[in-house]
Structure formats: structure tokens, C-alpha cells
Design a protein around this motif. Structure first.
Motif, short mmCIF file in Angstrom:
data_model
loop_
_atom_site.label_atom_id
_atom_site.label_comp_id
_atom_site.label_asym_id
_atom_site.label_seq_id
_atom_site.Cartn_x
_atom_site.Cartn_y
_atom_site.Cartn_z
N THR A 64 0.81 -1.22 0.00
CA THR A 64 0.00 0.00 0.00
C THR A 64 0.84 1.27 0.00
OG1 THR A 64 -0.15 -0.04 2.42
CG2 THR A 64 -1.94 -1.11 1.19
N GLU A 65 2.18 1.12 0.08
CA GLU A 65 3.08 2.27 0.08
C GLU A 65 4.26 1.97 -0.84
OE1 GLU A 65 4.44 3.18 4.01
OE2 GLU A 65 2.47 2.90 4.90
N SER A 66 4.72 3.00 -1.57
CA SER A 66 5.91 2.83 -2.38
C SER A 66 7.13 2.71 -1.48
CB SER A 66 6.06 3.99 -3.36
OG SER A 66 6.14 5.22 -2.67
N ASN A 120 5.57 4.68 -7.28
CA ASN A 120 4.27 5.30 -7.50
C ASN A 120 4.42 6.42 -8.54
OD1 ASN A 120 1.51 5.51 -7.09
ND2 ASN A 120 1.72 7.04 -5.47
#
Length: 109
Positions: A63-65, A85
Motif C-alpha cells: 500500500t506504500e511505495s 508510485n
């Protein structure tokens, strides 16, 4: 298909990425799976070099780069996977390549 990032033997920890393209992009709903010998459910995850959540889980959806690695007792830390991202990304397939191989690149945006 799951594909290991490097053609090393089964005695090392591997970080598998689905879909099997690198660098991975956040908007592909990337799943990372840590594979290696040792105690099941004893995976430690690292994001950008720091110990990170998802303790004990062998896989999760990113859910996060960032740069991700995992550690399995007995086989050590995996090579890193980068999840971007960015607006535009040039990707190559996750498989071992040798000089002279034909490879298909993807330009994603």
C-alpha cells in the motif's frame, strides 16, 4: 506465475512479486511473498531498510511505495523489490536474463 527475482538456489530467501514485473508499481495492486526455509510464519519485513509491519505474514498487498526486503530464519534476507508510485515506469519481466536474450519491456503510465 510466481517468479523468483534471482536464479539462486532454494537455500536463500526469495521475495516474489505479482504481477511479475520490475520495478513494481503501486497502482498494480502488487503482492509480495517471502519464500524460504525455516519457521513458517516467522517472516520479518523491512521497508527502506527499517523493520516494518506485517510481522509473521508470508505475503501481503503493498500500500506504500518503497524498497522492500524480507527475512526468514535460517535463510536470511532477500534481495530488495522496489515499488514505485511514478507516473511513467519502464518495466522488465521478473526472470533471469542472459546477454543475448530477447526481452520485452513495458512502458507504463
Amino acid at each position: 506465475g510466481w517468479c523468483p527475482l534471482s536464479p539462486t538456489g532454494a537455500q536463500t530467501t526469495q521475495l516474489l512479486v505479482e504481477p511479475p514485473w520490475v520495478p513494481a508499481v503501486l497502482w498494480d495492486r502488487v503482492t509480495l511473498t517471502c519464500q524460504g526455509l525455516g519457521t513458517a510464519g516467522a517472516t520479518t519485513w523491512y521497508k527502506d531498510g527499517q523493520r516494518w509491519g506485517q510481522e509473521g505474514r508470508d505475503n501481503f498487498t503493498v500500500t506504500e511505495s518503497g524498497n522492500y526486503t524480507c527475512d526468514r530464519p535460517g535463510t536470511g534476507r532477500s534481495p530488495p523489490i522496489t515499488v514505485l508510485n511514478d507516473w511513467l515506469v519502464l518495466q522488465l519481466p521478473v526472470k533471469a536474463l542472459l546477454e543475448g536474450d530477447t526481452v520485452t519491456l513495458r512502458c507504463r503510465g
